[in-house]
Design a protein around this motif. Structure first.
Motif, PDB file in Angstrom:
ATOM      1  N   ASP A  85       0.800  -1.214   0.000  1.00 56.03           N
ATOM      2  CA  ASP A  85       0.000   0.000   0.000  1.00 56.03           C
ATOM      3  C   ASP A  85       0.835   1.267   0.000  1.00 56.03           C
ATOM      4  O   ASP A  85       0.380   2.325  -0.423  1.00 56.03           O
ATOM      5  N   ASP A  86       2.075   1.192   0.503  1.00 60.25           N
ATOM      6  CA  ASP A  86       2.917   2.382   0.580  1.00 60.25           C
ATOM      7  C   ASP A  86       3.739   2.596  -0.671  1.00 60.25           C
ATOM      8  O   ASP A  86       4.546   3.504  -0.742  1.00 60.25           O
ATOM      9  N   GLY A  87       3.584   1.731  -1.664  1.00 57.21           N
ATOM     10  CA  GLY A  87       4.269   1.948  -2.924  1.00 57.21           C
ATOM     11  C   GLY A  87       5.586   1.239  -3.050  1.00 57.21           C
ATOM     12  O   GLY A  87       6.290   1.423  -4.035  1.00 57.21           O
ATOM     13  N   ASP A  88       6.020   0.470  -2.045  1.00 59.40           N
ATOM     14  CA  ASP A  88       7.269  -0.270  -2.140  1.00 59.40           C
ATOM     15  C   ASP A  88       7.100  -1.409  -3.126  1.00 59.40           C
ATOM     16  O   ASP A  88       6.278  -2.302  -2.931  1.00 59.40           O
ATOM     17  N   SER A  89       7.845  -1.391  -4.215  1.00 66.90           N
ATOM     18  CA  SER A  89       7.797  -2.484  -5.172  1.00 66.90           C
ATOM     19  C   SER A  89       9.045  -3.324  -5.008  1.00 66.90           C
ATOM     20  O   SER A  89      10.033  -2.887  -4.462  1.00 66.90           O
ATOM     21  N   SER A  90       9.029  -4.555  -5.477  1.00 64.99           N
ATOM     22  CA  SER A  90      10.082  -5.489  -5.148  1.00 64.99           C
ATOM     23  C   SER A  90      11.357  -5.212  -5.900  1.00 64.99           C
ATOM     24  O   SER A  90      11.487  -4.281  -6.657  1.00 64.99           O
ATOM     25  N   GLY A  91      12.297  -6.092  -5.660  1.00 66.72           N
ATOM     26  CA  GLY A  91      13.656  -5.917  -6.130  1.00 66.72           C
ATOM     27  C   GLY A  91      14.539  -5.927  -4.909  1.00 66.72           C
ATOM     28  O   GLY A  91      14.073  -6.092  -3.789  1.00 66.72           O
ATOM     29  N   SER A  92      15.824  -5.766  -5.078  1.00 63.61           N
ATOM     30  CA  SER A  92      16.725  -5.765  -3.939  1.00 63.61           C
ATOM     31  C   SER A  92      16.399  -4.594  -3.035  1.00 63.61           C
ATOM     32  O   SER A  92      15.986  -3.532  -3.495  1.00 63.61           O
ATOM     33  N   ARG A  93      16.582  -4.784  -1.730  1.00 62.98           N
ATOM     34  CA  ARG A  93      16.272  -3.721  -0.778  1.00 62.98           C
ATOM     35  C   ARG A  93      17.436  -2.751  -0.742  1.00 62.98           C
ATOM     36  O   ARG A  93      18.434  -2.969  -0.054  1.00 62.98           O
ATOM     37  N   ALA A  94      17.312  -1.691  -1.478  1.00 62.64           N
ATOM     38  CA  ALA A  94      18.357  -0.677  -1.533  1.00 62.64           C
ATOM     39  C   ALA A  94      17.729   0.692  -1.699  1.00 62.64           C
ATOM     40  O   ALA A  94      16.719   0.837  -2.388  1.00 62.64           O
ATOM     41  N   ILE A  95      18.310   1.681  -1.052  1.00 63.18           N
ATOM     42  CA  ILE A  95      17.858   3.060  -1.207  1.00 63.18           C
ATOM     43  C   ILE A  95      19.043   3.934  -1.580  1.00 63.18           C
ATOM     44  O   ILE A  95      20.196   3.609  -1.281  1.00 63.18           O
ATOM     45  N   ASN A  96      18.753   5.033  -2.247  1.00 64.73           N
ATOM     46  CA  ASN A  96      19.776   5.986  -2.660  1.00 64.73           C
ATOM     47  C   ASN A  96      19.642   7.244  -1.808  1.00 64.73           C
ATOM     48  O   ASN A  96      18.568   7.858  -1.758  1.00 64.73           O
ATOM     49  N   VAL A  97      20.737   7.616  -1.153  1.00 67.37           N
ATOM     50  CA  VAL A  97      20.738   8.742  -0.227  1.00 67.37           C
ATOM     51  C   VAL A  97      21.700   9.812  -0.724  1.00 67.37           C
ATOM     52  O   VAL A  97      22.883   9.534  -0.965  1.00 67.37           O
ATOM     53  N   LEU A  98      21.199  11.015  -0.871  1.00 63.60           N
ATOM     54  CA  LEU A  98      22.005  12.171  -1.260  1.00 63.60           C
ATOM     55  C   LEU A  98      22.248  13.011  -0.019  1.00 63.60           C
ATOM     56  O   LEU A  98      21.299  13.383   0.674  1.00 63.60           O
ATOM     57  N   MET A  99      23.511  13.309   0.292  1.00 68.58           N
ATOM     58  CA  MET A  99      23.751  14.067   1.518  1.00 68.58           C
ATOM     59  C   MET A  99      24.905  15.049   1.375  1.00 68.58           C
ATOM     60  O   MET A  99      25.768  14.912   0.518  1.00 68.58           O
ATOM     61  N   VAL A 100      24.873  16.038   2.244  1.00 63.19           N
ATOM     62  CA  VAL A 100      25.856  17.105   2.226  1.00 63.19           C
ATOM     63  C   VAL A 100      27.176  16.603   2.785  1.00 63.19           C
ATOM     64  O   VAL A 100      27.225  15.726   3.656  1.00 63.19           O
ATOM     65  N   ASP A 101      28.257  17.157   2.278  1.00 68.18           N
ATOM     66  CA  ASP A 101      29.599  16.735   2.654  1.00 68.18           C
ATOM     67  C   ASP A 101      30.055  17.479   3.909  1.00 68.18           C
ATOM     68  O   ASP A 101      30.559  18.598   3.843  1.00 68.18           O
ATOM     69  N   ASN A 102      29.839  16.857   5.063  1.00 59.62           N
ATOM     70  CA  ASN A 102      30.449  17.369   6.291  1.00 59.62           C
ATOM     71  C   ASN A 102      30.823  16.185   7.167  1.00 59.62           C
ATOM     72  O   ASN A 102      30.359  15.060   6.940  1.00 59.62           O
TER      73      ASN A 102
END
Length: 454
Positions: free
Chosen positions: A31-48
């Motif tokens: 229901d939350d929109g998670d579709s299958s495939g490997s469990r991986a997320i992409n995180v963009l973050m500031v360099d500090n």
């Protein structure tokens, strides 16, 4: 003895997801929109440094426990903001999670680029949303009342001063100093040691440099950038008085090359004993009280100076936000829950020392005896500064947008930068404050006109 095992709970959640994965392979979507495939997320973050610590700890302490791989992209502050504005606006953007600040939240939420997080936070008892300091929660909540970010690190501003220099001169810092008292103390301490100036204040161009402290002075002097109905007020008596005071103070008793000095330069000067006082970010205290610092143990910390308001410290946070169209919202929340959670702070305390914990976000941090011992000199002053900040009502009149040291609209980064150039010119003596503000008013009027027409 009953032990609540976070790892065990996460393993159970991982097992449950594994069962769900079988259904997903058959073509199902939750229901939350998670579709299958490997469990991986992409995180963009500031360099500090504190963000890089997240990347260092994630594989062993997050992925091994949850089964969620995290692919990090690390960019400079300006690059991060540009990348987010490009990809969060796209339904098919590559990132699930990004570091955003309380500056971006209002208009990112209005643009529907961010996923509301309040319901997930409420369901996650372990995360303990009520433990997040109230000003941080408010600054990451949009006008629709929904929460769009969870803070990773937070700061306010306060006045730092050399206790030994004050004692030698028979001076004392008021418990709640006014800016006029600070100006008198700057005059008294100017030149008391060879090469020492009375105060360091940012003068370097940039909406995040000179404009940040200057706007807190404007607020407490009774000024504002815009009225609630979008009338620019940079040439108002209060704005002119505050700016004139700031420029005069730094020209008379501030550091040399003040028009070229920002946070980094003031940190260096104050840390080398070249100034008796410094008004700036609460985050500076960690460096000043670190082992090897020439001023360690010699600094006192007072609230941000005031005039017409009870408080005037700014508020800033690097927080985690989720792209509205992310296909991994639950996994994204799982990461945020870990990276902004209590257990993560304890992990950093154990592995890197409690002085390195990303503070300024949770009430429990300031009751933790390990943290209080490591940050004894400044922990309570920082907590009070953050807790007293009010991003929705920072001055004496209603505002059209959220923000203390900035106006929470996308145009402010450009407007603030243009105005900062004029203020820096005034500090350098290239033009008068009146001339600088007349030019700045014309910039602000163009922005205000656009909003009045809307």
């Amino acid at each position: 003895m009953v032990i609540r095992s976070v790892r065990r709970e996460r393993r159970l959640r991982t097992a449950a997801v594994a069962l769900a994965a079988a259904a997903l392979l058959a073509g199902c979507v939750d229901d939350d929109g998670d579709s299958s495939g490997s469990r991986a997320i992409n995180v963009l973050m500031v360099d500090n440094p504190q963000m890089l610590e997240v990347r260092k700890l994630a594989a062993k302490h997050f992925t091994e426990e949850t089964g969620i791989e995290v692919n990090f992209t690390v960019l400079s502050e300006n690059e991060v903001r540009e990348e987010i504005s490009r990809h969060f606006a796209s339904p098919a953007g590559p990132y699930d999670v990004a570091t955003i600040s309380n500056y971006e939240v209002p208009f990112y939420a209005k643009n529907k680029w961010l996923l509301p997080l309040d319901e997930r936070a409420a369901r996650d008892e372990e995360f303990d949303q009520d433990d997040i300091l109230a000003p941080m929660r408010k600054s990451l909540t949009a006008d629709d009342g929904r929460l769009y970010g969870e803070p990773f690190y937070g700061e306010s501003s306060f006045l730092m001063y050399r206790k030994d220099v004050f004692a030698a001169q028979g001076l004392s810092m008021p418990a709640r100093p006014t800016w006029k008292q600070v100006a008198d103390l700057a005059a008294e301490t100017d030149g008391t040691q060879p090469g020492m100036k009375g105060i360091c204040l940012r003068g370097q161009p940039g909406w995040g440099e000179v404009i940040a402290p200057l706007t807190t002075v404007v607020n407490t002097f009774g000024g504002t950038w815009f009225t609630k109905d979008w009338k620019a007020r940079l040439t108002s008596p209060a704005f002119e008085s505050a700016t004139g005071f700031y420029v005069d103070l730094v020209r008379k008793h501030g550091q040399s090359d003040a028009a070229e000095s920002g946070y980094a330069e003031c940190l260096k000067d104050f840390g080398k004993g070249k100034t008796a006082m410094w008004y700036d970010s609460t985050a500076a205290a960690g460096s000043l009280e670190a082992p090897g610092s020439l001023v360690r143990g010699k600094i006192g910390y007072a609230p941000a100076p005031v005039e017409k308001t009870d408080h005037s410290g700014w508020l800033y946070t690097w927080a985690w936000g989720v792209r509205k169209s992310s296909t991994r919202p639950d996994d994204a929340w799982e990461f945020i829950s870990w990276a902004s959670g209590k257990e993560y702070q304890r992990l950093v305390g154990r592995t890197s020392g409690w002085a390195n914990v990303p503070a300024g976000t949770r009430a429990s941090t300031y009751t933790n005896p390990d943290y209080r011992a490591a940050a004894a000199a400044f922990a309570e002053a920082t907590r009070k500064s953050i807790s007293s900040a009010d991003p929705r009502n920072p001055g004496v009149q209603p505002r059209p947008a959220i923000g203390i040291q900035f106006v929470g609209i996308p145009e402010f980064s450009d407007l603030g930068t243009k105005v900062s150039n004029e203020i820096s010119n005034a500090i350098a003596g290239a033009e008068s404050v009146e001339e600088a503000l007349r030019t700045s008013q014309s910039f602000a009027e163009r922005v205000a006109e656009e909003y009045r027409e809307r």
